[in-house]
Design a protein around this motif. Sequence first.
Motif, PDB file in Angstrom:
ATOM      1  N   LYS A 262       0.821  -1.208   0.000  1.00  0.00           N
ATOM      2  CA  LYS A 262       0.000   0.000   0.000  1.00  0.00           C
ATOM      3  C   LYS A 262       0.852   1.253   0.000  1.00  0.00           C
ATOM      4  O   LYS A 262       0.404   2.306  -0.459  1.00  0.00           O
ATOM      5  CB  LYS A 262      -0.917   0.012   1.223  1.00  0.00           C
ATOM      6  CG  LYS A 262      -1.978  -1.075   1.226  1.00  0.00           C
ATOM      7  CD  LYS A 262      -2.797  -0.984   2.498  1.00  0.00           C
ATOM      8  CE  LYS A 262      -3.889  -2.048   2.549  1.00  0.00           C
ATOM      9  NZ  LYS A 262      -4.684  -1.966   3.813  1.00  0.00           N
ATOM     10  N   LEU A 265       3.787   2.107  -5.088  1.00  0.00           N
ATOM     11  CA  LEU A 265       3.355   1.276  -6.214  1.00  0.00           C
ATOM     12  C   LEU A 265       4.438   0.304  -6.654  1.00  0.00           C
ATOM     13  O   LEU A 265       4.147  -0.838  -6.988  1.00  0.00           O
ATOM     14  CB  LEU A 265       2.941   2.169  -7.396  1.00  0.00           C
ATOM     15  CG  LEU A 265       2.453   1.435  -8.652  1.00  0.00           C
ATOM     16  CD1 LEU A 265       1.190   0.643  -8.350  1.00  0.00           C
ATOM     17  CD2 LEU A 265       2.185   2.429  -9.772  1.00  0.00           C
ATOM     18  N   GLN A 268       4.469  -2.997  -4.812  1.00  0.00           N
ATOM     19  CA  GLN A 268       3.247  -3.794  -4.837  1.00  0.00           C
ATOM     20  C   GLN A 268       3.478  -5.182  -5.413  1.00  0.00           C
ATOM     21  O   GLN A 268       3.163  -6.201  -4.769  1.00  0.00           O
ATOM     22  CB  GLN A 268       2.206  -3.038  -5.668  1.00  0.00           C
ATOM     23  CG  GLN A 268       0.805  -3.560  -5.551  1.00  0.00           C
ATOM     24  CD  GLN A 268      -0.188  -2.597  -6.175  1.00  0.00           C
ATOM     25  OE1 GLN A 268      -0.699  -1.710  -5.513  1.00  0.00           O
ATOM     26  NE2 GLN A 268      -0.442  -2.767  -7.452  1.00  0.00           N
ATOM     27  N   TRP A 300      -7.704  -4.479   1.228  1.00  0.00           N
ATOM     28  CA  TRP A 300      -6.903  -4.319   0.007  1.00  0.00           C
ATOM     29  C   TRP A 300      -7.603  -4.958  -1.191  1.00  0.00           C
ATOM     30  O   TRP A 300      -7.618  -4.406  -2.287  1.00  0.00           O
ATOM     31  CB  TRP A 300      -5.529  -4.936   0.251  1.00  0.00           C
ATOM     32  CG  TRP A 300      -4.474  -4.509  -0.727  1.00  0.00           C
ATOM     33  CD1 TRP A 300      -4.165  -3.242  -1.084  1.00  0.00           C
ATOM     34  CD2 TRP A 300      -3.591  -5.365  -1.446  1.00  0.00           C
ATOM     35  NE1 TRP A 300      -3.124  -3.235  -1.981  1.00  0.00           N
ATOM     36  CE2 TRP A 300      -2.751  -4.536  -2.220  1.00  0.00           C
ATOM     37  CE3 TRP A 300      -3.408  -6.744  -1.499  1.00  0.00           C
ATOM     38  CZ2 TRP A 300      -1.761  -5.047  -3.042  1.00  0.00           C
ATOM     39  CZ3 TRP A 300      -2.411  -7.255  -2.298  1.00  0.00           C
ATOM     40  CH2 TRP A 300      -1.601  -6.407  -3.087  1.00  0.00           C
ATOM     41  N   ALA A 304      -9.410  -3.028  -4.734  1.00  0.00           N
ATOM     42  CA  ALA A 304      -8.557  -3.303  -5.902  1.00  0.00           C
ATOM     43  C   ALA A 304      -9.251  -2.946  -7.208  1.00  0.00           C
ATOM     44  O   ALA A 304      -8.636  -2.370  -8.112  1.00  0.00           O
ATOM     45  CB  ALA A 304      -8.137  -4.773  -5.907  1.00  0.00           C
ATOM     46  N   ASN A 309      -5.808  -2.486  -9.240  1.00  0.00           N
ATOM     47  CA  ASN A 309      -4.673  -3.157  -8.591  1.00  0.00           C
ATOM     48  C   ASN A 309      -4.495  -4.540  -9.201  1.00  0.00           C
ATOM     49  O   ASN A 309      -5.149  -5.504  -8.789  1.00  0.00           O
ATOM     50  CB  ASN A 309      -4.931  -3.264  -7.091  1.00  0.00           C
ATOM     51  CG  ASN A 309      -3.708  -3.746  -6.323  1.00  0.00           C
ATOM     52  OD1 ASN A 309      -2.754  -4.260  -6.904  1.00  0.00           O
ATOM     53  ND2 ASN A 309      -3.738  -3.571  -5.016  1.00  0.00           N
ATOM     54  N   ASP A 311      -1.973  -6.528  -8.887  1.00  0.00           N
ATOM     55  CA  ASP A 311      -1.287  -7.454  -7.977  1.00  0.00           C
ATOM     56  C   ASP A 311      -2.253  -8.090  -7.003  1.00  0.00           C
ATOM     57  O   ASP A 311      -2.093  -9.260  -6.621  1.00  0.00           O
ATOM     58  CB  ASP A 311      -0.188  -6.704  -7.223  1.00  0.00           C
ATOM     59  CG  ASP A 311       0.847  -6.120  -8.169  1.00  0.00           C
ATOM     60  OD1 ASP A 311       1.609  -6.909  -8.753  1.00  0.00           O
ATOM     61  OD2 ASP A 311       0.871  -4.895  -8.339  1.00  0.00           O
ATOM     62  N   CYS A 355      -8.243  -3.047 -13.315  1.00  0.00           N
ATOM     63  CA  CYS A 355      -7.064  -3.699 -12.720  1.00  0.00           C
ATOM     64  C   CYS A 355      -6.062  -4.104 -13.799  1.00  0.00           C
ATOM     65  O   CYS A 355      -4.855  -3.872 -13.666  1.00  0.00           O
ATOM     66  CB  CYS A 355      -7.485  -4.928 -11.915  1.00  0.00           C
ATOM     67  SG  CYS A 355      -8.482  -4.570 -10.467  1.00  0.00           S
ATOM     68  N   GLU A 358      -4.135  -1.212 -15.607  1.00  0.00           N
ATOM     69  CA  GLU A 358      -3.064  -0.579 -14.843  1.00  0.00           C
ATOM     70  C   GLU A 358      -1.792  -1.417 -14.786  1.00  0.00           C
ATOM     71  O   GLU A 358      -0.779  -0.956 -14.274  1.00  0.00           O
ATOM     72  CB  GLU A 358      -3.548  -0.305 -13.407  1.00  0.00           C
ATOM     73  CG  GLU A 358      -4.646   0.728 -13.311  1.00  0.00           C
ATOM     74  CD  GLU A 358      -4.208   2.061 -13.885  1.00  0.00           C
ATOM     75  OE1 GLU A 358      -3.040   2.444 -13.693  1.00  0.00           O
ATOM     76  OE2 GLU A 358      -5.037   2.729 -14.540  1.00  0.00           O
ATOM     77  N   SER A 359      -1.834  -2.632 -15.303  1.00  0.00           N
ATOM     78  CA  SER A 359      -0.626  -3.474 -15.283  1.00  0.00           C
ATOM     79  C   SER A 359       0.397  -3.044 -16.318  1.00  0.00           C
ATOM     80  O   SER A 359       1.477  -3.629 -16.399  1.00  0.00           O
ATOM     81  CB  SER A 359      -1.007  -4.936 -15.520  1.00  0.00           C
ATOM     82  OG  SER A 359      -1.507  -5.119 -16.838  1.00  0.00           O
TER      83      SER A 359
END
Length: 1252
Positions: A262, A265, A268, A300, A304, A309, A311, A355, A358-359
């Motif tokens: 958290k 980034l 993560q 978390w 996400a 997120n 991860d 999600c 954003e990878s």
Amino acid sequence: MSMETVGSEQSREKMKKDKKKRKAETEGPDTPSTSHISSNPMEKKKQKRAVDKERRRVETEKKTEAQQVVVSSELKSNKSAVISPTTSGLPEFHIAVFKDLAAADASIREAAANSLVAELIEVQKAYDILENKEVVEGQLKLEAEKDDGLNNCAPSLRYAVRRLIRGISSSRECARQGFALGMTVLVGAVPCIKVDALLKLIVELLEISSSMKGQDMKDCLLGRLFAYGSIARSGRLTLEWTADKNTPYIKEFVGSLVWLAKKKLYLQEPAVSIILELVDKLPVEVSLNHVLEAPGLKEWFESATEVGNPDALLLALAIREKTGVDNKDFGKLLPFPYSPSRLFSVEHLSLLSNCLKESHFCLPRTHSVWYSLVNILLPENVQQDFDPSAALNSTRKHKKGRKGSSAEEDIEKNLKNFCEVIIEGSLLPSSHNCKNLAFNVLLLLLPKLPTSCIYNVLSYKVVQCLKDILSAKDTNLFKASQYFLREFSEWVKHDDVRRVAVIMALQKHSNGKFDCFTRSKTVKELMAEFKTESGCMLLIQNLVDMFLDEARASEETSDQSQTTDDNSEIGSLEDKDSVGTVGTPDFLKGWVVESLPNSLKHLSLDTNARFRVQREILKFLAVQGLFSSTLGTEVTSFELEEKFRWPKSAISSALCRMCIEQLQLLLSNAQKGEGPQVVPSGLEANDLGAYFMRFLTTLRNIPSVSLFRSLGDDDEKAIKKLQAMESQLSRQERSLGPGIAKNKLHSMRYLLIQLLLQVLLRPQEFSEAASELVICCTKAFRSSDLLASSGDDEAEGDDSPEFMDVLVDTMLSLLPQSSAPMRTAIEQVFKCFCEDVTDDGLHRMLRVIKKDLKPARHQETDSENEDDDDDDVLDIEEAEESDEAEMDETAERHAHVDDSETVVGVEGVTSELPVASDDDSDEGLDDDAMFRLDTHLAKMYNAKKNQAGSETAHSQLALFKLRVLSLLEIYLHENPEKPKVVKIFSSLAHAFVNPHTTEGNEQLGQRIWGILQKKIFKAKDYPKGEVIEFPVLKSLLERNLVLAAKHFKKKKSASSLSKKKLSAALNRFKMINSLAQSSIFWILKIIDTKKRPKSELEEVSCIFREKLEGYLDSKSTRMKCEFLKEVFKRRPRIGYPLFGFLLEKCASAKLQFRQIEALELVIEMLKSFVSSNPDDNSHFAELGSHLAKSGCLVNVLLKNMPDKASRRADVRKFFGKVIQVLTDVELRALFLKALEPDCEAQLKGMFPVLNQ
């Protein structure tokens, strides 16, 4: 949580003291004062930046000095830091090993870690057996604290643990990796190190305060990450759980990693990878009861999908795969209950899209979450479950015969949803990084991608994205797209099924123009890789399905919303009227039609296999191009046992024409590829033409099938005659063995077939030619059945020449508007029958070649004046210049500019050209023949004359000439020894020299030049015998000598022309001069083929005598001495009678420079006298008769020696060679007697050898 309550009052006070100290240092005397900061805002900012920069520099220097002091103190205290067994009772521990842990070499770090652990194990063992441990602890502090939780550890071990934790946070060299390795090995090998103490020390020693910024905070965060990774890899947590199932340390450990994830980034993904590594080592129940219960993990997971997120999604997928149990703690990341179908549903993928998008932050590396998704999407056994042949049905509309399992259908559905929602809906419309990520993800699918799912991967939007990127080479994604296509090409390299699916997807989604849009050769190279019959059949089947699958094509067309630069269209289907615009289904169908015959180019199959492939293509082209169904879209032929289909809506007439043209090309290529083998029994056995005629007849007999267009009565009759004649010739051909007669029948049959297709392609234009060709076949292959089938009563007195005249006339009538396959068929027929071509037929062909493309503007009309004046015989310099001036006439013609004043040359070459006199008239043609030939030429001028953008009559006639030249080239190749070659030579030479024949058409001029050089001058065989009349050869010789003697001169108006035009005119003049010289050698070679009468040889010598006289007396002649030398060297019989004349003219020459040049001719003739025939004394006697004239020439030269040194040297060289030759034949004494006394004395002074 313990990590949040770790700070003590002492640490806080220490932090405050450090802060005050740093503030005092920055405000010291060395720090720039801020009291003099300017009131100007810009100056104020600059001064503030300078103050901050100086402060940071001072802090950095002091920090560096402090580190150096610590390192040096450690190095100096190495000896004192070794625990002596005599003083403490413990083994020695070398602190210097920590230095090696930061080495760049991995082997050194590993050895240092092993050495560190080995020493500490020995120290701990010795410490464990001590009775009085407090004494040792008092003697060796080594920064060991009582409250660090390592109470049972030796002081050296406690120091090493703290030192390793601090070293992990160092960014020096490879300290972080080396210290983490040492900590991993140490924690796993020494059980007395407690996990809770480690977790407490990590937080304490790597404390993160609010005052930390930049690199300091990053080092502490990375230090914690590596420390937690060391604990996970050491295996201590597994041992803790084994010892205590309710241990709290696993939750605390996972919570600490979640806190790190958290925090930043970039922490993560590595934090999640540590958790995953721990999960792999722990049992399933630990993942459920400890990992998922870690503090902060549930929150978390819940946030996400909103923050994006990847991860958290990766961790959820991994834990779900590990446990196999549904759990609501995953939040919205995983469906509840879980299943792959629910995971890849459109609704759930829409939740995950943020999600996954954003990878892209970890590019160029692909995030691990994609690998997990691909493994779930395409299980390992997916390729075994799928049938590769299912790809064949993926483009068909009717799938009744396909029965796939539910698992296959689920996988296809999941993959389709994944590509539509994630790839097309989320990644492609986003940034360049997201597009790059989309390509990487699609490549991850390749190793396990079923062939039937290729259309989901290479979807319309993916192909459009590739088109847009590759059409502009300066984009950032250009290399990524190229790599993507290369990987796809490599993936399909050894699999025809995959290759077909990729080609279909690329072309369908680009309307057949993928290579044109992308300026690449991707589809072309993929098409060229089919090497087997099965692969080619598969391609043909899919192309046919694409052509007939109208529904899919319309869907793709309606979805097109992207614009494309018109300049990127560089394909072969440029004419919109022919196949429609780029966005129409007709355009894609046009590509299919063109691709079918092209698929045969790279095949290396045996005859039978190639014929089967050709037959499938032929059936499709014939059905779609020639016929239409009046009842539905499917028709079954019981005779052929096949079902034929058409699109629901009738195809355009342009596509029908294209199908017929490709059908003609297919038949033409089949004819070229056939060898001289015996055709087996059976009507269509390996004979594509015979199969086509049978196929055509069968389909025309089906009531519900009709031709695609209605025909007139004349065309209908012509088709019936062609069908009947081809059938008769086919039966006659099968009855013959290999030979010339069989070849004639075969070539004529294919010409009939091509003409039949031409009648269907262009009605009301070829019916008359078809009737004439049928008559030719009747005369050429006389038999009872042919005569009966022709229906024409021919006179019994018809002979072969008349037949050939009709055949040649028919072929000439077909050439102007014929297609390339038709011309090939005509050339094949002409090759078989050219031996029988008559003079009239040849004259018709040559008259086309000599036809002026444009009349000369200053052409002389008075032929009598031309005959009387030698200067006007071949006004080559004017012709040259006129030709060059007219090079730009085509462009100027529309501007109505009269450039006659700027032309270098003057009158054009008309009648006096190097040709026989009988070749320049049309007396050999009767009125009917003249009318027919003029009709052909009129067609060339009138065809498409009034259509905008069409070819002009000028270019049409030039094309007609090129096609007739091909026939003449065939004749020369097949009949090099026939007398007609001389006639062809004279006409071609006439056409090349006359600038109005080629009229600036460089291709036409080069083609004529090539035929003259290769097929006539350099041919192994040439016309021989007495058939060629001597007057014809004499006339040709005279005219070419005139041409070779012409001089290149320019008029005053030439100064206005550019250097480029003048250079081009001079080059063409040199070519014509070279042509004349080569022609003379060739004519003399023909004259010498037999023993000519003495009178004829004397006439030849008289011709050269006149040229020699002009050469010696006139400056204007272009005749070269080297050329005359070569003539006398090759044909000495011509020079013998001219020797005396040459000596006399040299002695009395008016021009000294000509006189000196002519001496080389005298030497060449002297050599020919000696070397011609040593046993023949007649030449020696003839040479002796010329000694007086030789002496006279030497006397003149000695009395009038040239003033120039170079010319005097040439004269002395001449004297020397004369003396040498005469000495060899023992005529020197007689020669000296012929000299005057003074000249003899002077000559002996030059050559003392004469005194001997």
